[in-house]
Design a protein around this motif. Structure first.
Motif, PDB file in Angstrom:
ATOM      1  N   GLU A  49       0.842  -1.195   0.000  1.00 30.67           N
ATOM      2  CA  GLU A  49       0.000   0.000   0.000  1.00 30.67           C
ATOM      3  C   GLU A  49       0.876   1.244   0.000  1.00 30.67           C
ATOM      4  O   GLU A  49       2.067   1.174   0.275  1.00 30.67           O
ATOM      5  N   LEU A  50       0.272   2.367  -0.300  1.00 29.30           N
ATOM      6  CA  LEU A  50       1.002   3.640  -0.245  1.00 29.30           C
ATOM      7  C   LEU A  50       1.153   4.051   1.212  1.00 29.30           C
ATOM      8  O   LEU A  50       0.303   3.725   2.050  1.00 29.30           O
ATOM      9  N   PRO A  51       2.233   4.755   1.537  1.00 30.84           N
ATOM     10  CA  PRO A  51       2.415   5.191   2.927  1.00 30.84           C
ATOM     11  C   PRO A  51       1.349   6.205   3.327  1.00 30.84           C
ATOM     12  O   PRO A  51       0.785   6.902   2.494  1.00 30.84           O
ATOM     13  N   ARG A  52       1.108   6.268   4.640  1.00 31.13           N
ATOM     14  CA  ARG A  52       0.127   7.221   5.164  1.00 31.13           C
ATOM     15  C   ARG A  52       0.770   8.531   5.612  1.00 31.13           C
ATOM     16  O   ARG A  52       0.088   9.490   5.916  1.00 31.13           O
ATOM     17  N   SER A  53       2.097   8.542   5.682  1.00 33.42           N
ATOM     18  CA  SER A  53       2.793   9.755   6.115  1.00 33.42           C
ATOM     19  C   SER A  53       3.918  10.066   5.139  1.00 33.42           C
ATOM     20  O   SER A  53       4.192   9.296   4.224  1.00 33.42           O
ATOM     21  N   THR A  54       4.585  11.173   5.377  1.00 31.99           N
ATOM     22  CA  THR A  54       5.683  11.574   4.488  1.00 31.99           C
ATOM     23  C   THR A  54       7.023  10.986   4.927  1.00 31.99           C
ATOM     24  O   THR A  54       7.967  10.991   4.148  1.00 31.99           O
ATOM     25  N   LEU A  55       7.108  10.478   6.144  1.00 24.74           N
ATOM     26  CA  LEU A  55       8.375   9.965   6.677  1.00 24.74           C
ATOM     27  C   LEU A  55       8.382   8.441   6.678  1.00 24.74           C
ATOM     28  O   LEU A  55       7.505   7.810   7.269  1.00 24.74           O
ATOM     29  N   LEU A  56       9.362   7.873   6.009  1.00 27.10           N
ATOM     30  CA  LEU A  56       9.565   6.428   6.015  1.00 27.10           C
ATOM     31  C   LEU A  56      10.899   6.139   6.689  1.00 27.10           C
ATOM     32  O   LEU A  56      11.896   6.805   6.407  1.00 27.10           O
ATOM     33  N   ARG A  57      10.912   5.135   7.559  1.00 29.10           N
ATOM     34  CA  ARG A  57      12.148   4.726   8.237  1.00 29.10           C
ATOM     35  C   ARG A  57      12.446   3.285   7.863  1.00 29.10           C
ATOM     36  O   ARG A  57      11.602   2.417   8.035  1.00 29.10           O
ATOM     37  N   TYR A  58      13.647   3.075   7.330  1.00 31.58           N
ATOM     38  CA  TYR A  58      14.061   1.731   6.924  1.00 31.58           C
ATOM     39  C   TYR A  58      15.327   1.325   7.660  1.00 31.58           C
ATOM     40  O   TYR A  58      16.166   2.162   7.991  1.00 31.58           O
ATOM     41  N   LEU A  59      15.443   0.029   7.868  1.00 30.34           N
ATOM     42  CA  LEU A  59      16.644  -0.554   8.445  1.00 30.34           C
ATOM     43  C   LEU A  59      17.427  -1.189   7.311  1.00 30.34           C
ATOM     44  O   LEU A  59      16.876  -1.988   6.539  1.00 30.34           O
ATOM     45  N   VAL A  60      18.693  -0.833   7.196  1.00 33.26           N
ATOM     46  CA  VAL A  60      19.589  -1.370   6.173  1.00 33.26           C
ATOM     47  C   VAL A  60      20.722  -2.065   6.917  1.00 33.26           C
ATOM     48  O   VAL A  60      21.336  -1.461   7.797  1.00 33.26           O
ATOM     49  N   ALA A  61      20.983  -3.333   6.577  1.00 35.76           N
ATOM     50  CA  ALA A  61      22.039  -4.061   7.296  1.00 35.76           C
ATOM     51  C   ALA A  61      22.561  -5.227   6.468  1.00 35.76           C
ATOM     52  O   ALA A  61      21.823  -5.852   5.715  1.00 35.76           O
ATOM     53  N   TRP A  62      23.839  -5.483   6.626  1.00 34.81           N
ATOM     54  CA  TRP A  62      24.478  -6.703   6.139  1.00 34.81           C
ATOM     55  C   TRP A  62      25.767  -6.865   6.947  1.00 34.81           C
ATOM     56  O   TRP A  62      26.867  -6.729   6.451  1.00 34.81           O
ATOM     57  N   THR A  79      12.098  11.190   3.344  1.00 33.21           N
ATOM     58  CA  THR A  79      10.910  12.036   3.302  1.00 33.21           C
ATOM     59  C   THR A  79      10.317  11.982   1.903  1.00 33.21           C
ATOM     60  O   THR A  79      10.972  12.324   0.927  1.00 33.21           O
ATOM     61  N   LEU A  80       9.081  11.532   1.838  1.00 31.86           N
ATOM     62  CA  LEU A  80       8.355  11.443   0.575  1.00 31.86           C
ATOM     63  C   LEU A  80       7.376  12.601   0.469  1.00 31.86           C
ATOM     64  O   LEU A  80       7.064  13.235   1.471  1.00 31.86           O
ATOM     65  N   PRO A  81       6.870  12.860  -0.718  1.00 34.93           N
ATOM     66  CA  PRO A  81       5.813  13.869  -0.850  1.00 34.93           C
ATOM     67  C   PRO A  81       4.581  13.445  -0.050  1.00 34.93           C
ATOM     68  O   PRO A  81       4.413  12.270   0.284  1.00 34.93           O
ATOM     69  N   ASP A  82       3.731  14.396   0.212  1.00 35.86           N
ATOM     70  CA  ASP A  82       2.482  14.126   0.905  1.00 35.86           C
ATOM     71  C   ASP A  82       1.742  12.984   0.192  1.00 35.86           C
ATOM     72  O   ASP A  82       1.688  12.964  -1.048  1.00 35.86           O
ATOM     73  N   PRO A  83       1.173  12.017   0.947  1.00 31.31           N
ATOM     74  CA  PRO A  83       0.488  10.884   0.306  1.00 31.31           C
ATOM     75  C   PRO A  83      -0.598  11.300  -0.693  1.00 31.31           C
ATOM     76  O   PRO A  83      -0.745  10.674  -1.743  1.00 31.31           O
TER      77      PRO A  83
END
Length: 167
Positions: free
Chosen positions: A125-138, A151-155
């Motif tokens: 689904e599309l995000p509900r907010s403009t801020l997405l937090r991801y974990l990147v690891a290896w 930070t994405l544009p307003d949904p």
């Protein structure tokens, strides 16, 4: 745009809307993770991530990538093969509704001393907010768990900019 073997556009007639990218997500000696793009479609996001490892890290990344995973990322079921490696990790940091699922990865464009692979993730689904937090690891290759904020544009703006095409 040319699509690499194994990395095809989503099954939608929509052209989508560019939501973010490109940017470097994480770096450690001998390893970089970059975000190529995030494209919004009516049914969710498509996230293209590139991993490049060099030197000794390239050999480790290649061995880790080629080993069978403990959990199959597509089905979520345990892999019956012995665990020999740990895959690159890209996941939602705290909101399970924004969890990206692996869709495809390209054939490696590696050469001696360089590991390069693109991973394609989708969300349901599309995000509900403009801020997405991801974990990147290896960590097995030298990249400790790192949280990145995008930070994405307003949904609502994203939805308005998705270009529909006839079926």
């Amino acid at each position: 745009m040319s699509w690499h073997i194994g990395m095809l556009p989503p099954e939608t007639p929509d052209l989508g809307a560019i939501a973010h990218g490109p940017t470097v997500l994480a770096r450690s000696p001998g390893l970089q993770v970059g975000l190529r793009t995030i494209i919004a479609y009516k049914g969710g996001l498509e996230i293209a991530v590139m991993v490049i490892a060099t030197g000794a890290h390239a050999d480790v990344a290649d061995r880790q990538y080629m080993a069978p995973a403990e959990i199959d990322p597509v089905t979520g079921r345990p892999n019956p093969h012995p665990v020999l490696g740990v895959a690159f990790r890209f996941s939602a940091a705290d909101d399970s509704t924004e969890q990206p699922f692996p869709r495809r990865s390209t054939a490696a464009r590696s050469k001696p001393g360089v590991f390069r692979r693109e991973f394609l993730y989708t969300t349901s689904e599309l995000p509900r907010s403009t801020l997405l937090r991801y974990l990147v690891a290896w960590p097995q290759v030298g990249l400790s768990a790192t949280t990145v904020e995008l930070t994405l544009p307003d949904p609502d703006d994203l939805r308005r900019h998705i270009i529909p095409m006839p079926n």
